[in-house]
Design a protein around this motif. Structure first.
Motif, short mmCIF file in Angstrom:
data_model
loop_
_atom_site.label_atom_id
_atom_site.label_comp_id
_atom_site.label_asym_id
_atom_site.label_seq_id
_atom_site.Cartn_x
_atom_site.Cartn_y
_atom_site.Cartn_z
N UNK A 149 0.84 -1.20 0.00
CA UNK A 149 0.00 0.00 0.00
C UNK A 149 0.87 1.25 0.00
N UNK A 150 1.88 1.26 0.86
CA UNK A 150 2.75 2.44 0.99
C UNK A 150 3.47 2.74 -0.32
N UNK A 151 4.00 1.72 -0.96
CA UNK A 151 4.79 1.96 -2.17
C UNK A 151 3.91 2.21 -3.39
N UNK A 152 2.70 1.67 -3.40
CA UNK A 152 1.77 1.99 -4.48
C UNK A 152 1.44 3.48 -4.45
N UNK A 153 1.31 4.03 -3.23
CA UNK A 153 1.00 5.45 -3.09
C UNK A 153 2.19 6.33 -3.41
N UNK A 154 3.38 5.86 -3.09
CA UNK A 154 4.59 6.67 -3.28
C UNK A 154 5.07 6.71 -4.73
N UNK A 155 4.85 5.65 -5.48
CA UNK A 155 5.44 5.51 -6.82
C UNK A 155 4.68 6.36 -7.84
N UNK A 176 8.65 0.47 -6.58
CA UNK A 176 7.97 -0.81 -6.75
C UNK A 176 7.11 -0.88 -8.00
N UNK A 177 6.76 0.28 -8.57
CA UNK A 177 5.87 0.32 -9.73
C UNK A 177 6.30 1.45 -10.65
N UNK A 235 -6.56 -2.54 -6.10
CA UNK A 235 -6.05 -1.45 -5.28
C UNK A 235 -4.65 -1.69 -4.76
N UNK A 236 -4.12 -0.69 -4.06
CA UNK A 236 -2.79 -0.82 -3.47
C UNK A 236 -2.71 -1.92 -2.44
N UNK A 237 -3.86 -2.30 -1.88
CA UNK A 237 -3.88 -3.40 -0.90
C UNK A 237 -4.12 -4.75 -1.56
N UNK A 238 -3.75 -4.87 -2.83
CA UNK A 238 -4.00 -6.11 -3.59
C UNK A 238 -3.41 -7.36 -2.95
#
Length: 274
Positions: free
Chosen positions: A40-46, A54-55, A205-208
């Motif tokens: 979740x954290x890295x999905x939001x940051x990237x 990460x993405x 979602x980021x919590x996939x």
């Protein structure tokens, strides 16, 4: 001896149960949700125009290789005989067939909220509350075949496996050439992203990682990277030298700091694919 990762379609009932039991035990010990939070954290940051790890970046593949490796090692601390299976979605394409069976990943979501009603990870079994989540619903959801109406084909995979180099400037989701961006799915055949969308629900979602099929999907993405490496031994990870906002070959990858892409190029010391 290195772990052997197998296609989920060849697993016996006992192997499927050993895997799901280990995943649920990890959850009950409080060791699963930190993996979800990290993602979740890295999905939001990237982001395309800022630091990305990460993405949308060259390190998409080594970052997730490390992520999967740590998860697999956590499972093996519970049951040393468990390894990550992969879901070859070019061959296993049905909503009601493995891995989406009641004795493994469970099936499609039902009802207005598309809650998964069966399988080890059904909310009603009281084994699988979504604690680290991006909305208020505490249960696993799937909406198969709606956000994306089809899974990638063998021809599309072969097309992407033929692409070189590994990546290309500007090293984000707009990179017009290179293997990584096509595999990740921001352009061209759209492999990785399309599968997330095809499963739908929690997987979008980021919590996939709250959907355990995340690990089977990403294990196959990792296998495709391994296949590409074997097919193109003359092409390595790019960028090789320091480049703004992205992880170069010998840069440490957050959040681990002690892992660099160069240490994950060769997967064979850790695991092999059957």
């Amino acid at each position: 001896m290195a772990t052997v990762r197998q296609d989920q379609k060849v697993l016996t009932y006992a192997q499927r149960k050993a895997f799901t039991d280990a995943v649920i035990t990890l959850k009950k010990k409080g060791l699963y949700d930190p993996f979800v939070k990290t993602h979740v954290d890295y999905m939001a940051l990237d982001q395309d125009n800022g630091p990305r790890v990460a993405h949308r970046a060259p390190s998409f593949l080594p970052w997730h290789r490390q992520f999967l490796l740590m998860f697999e090692q956590a499972l093996q601390a519970i049951n040393k005989n468990v390894s990550l299976p992969y879901w070859n979605w070019t061959a296993a394409r049905a909503k009601n067939a493995p891995p989406f069976t009641p004795d493994f990943m469970g099936g499609d979501g039902q009802g207005g909220d598309r809650e998964v009603p069966n399988g080890p990870f059904a909310y009603s079994k009281q084994n699988w509350p979504l604690n680290e989540r991006i909305d208020t619903r505490p249960f696993l959801r799937r909406v198969m075949g709606v956000d994306a109406t089809s899974l990638p084909t063998t021809d599309e995979v072969n097309l992407v496996l033929g692409l070189v180099p590994y990546d290309a400037a500007p090293y984000n989701s707009s990179s017009a050439t290179g293997f990584r961006n096509r595999l990740e799915g921001w352009s061209g055949a759209d492999l990785h992203n399309r599968v997330h969308d095809w499963v739908g629900g929690t997987m979008t979602g980021g919590d996939s990682p709250n959907d355990p099929v995340f690990w089977l999907h990403h294990c196959y993405i990792d296998k495709l990277w391994a296949d590409w490496q074997a097919k193109h031994p003359g092409y390595g990870y790019l960028p090789a030298t320091t480049t703004k906002n992205v992880i170069a070959l010998n840069d440490p990858m957050p959040p681990w700091r002690t892992r660099r892409p160069s240490e994950l190029i060769d997967h064979k010391p850790f695991y092999t694919y059957a």
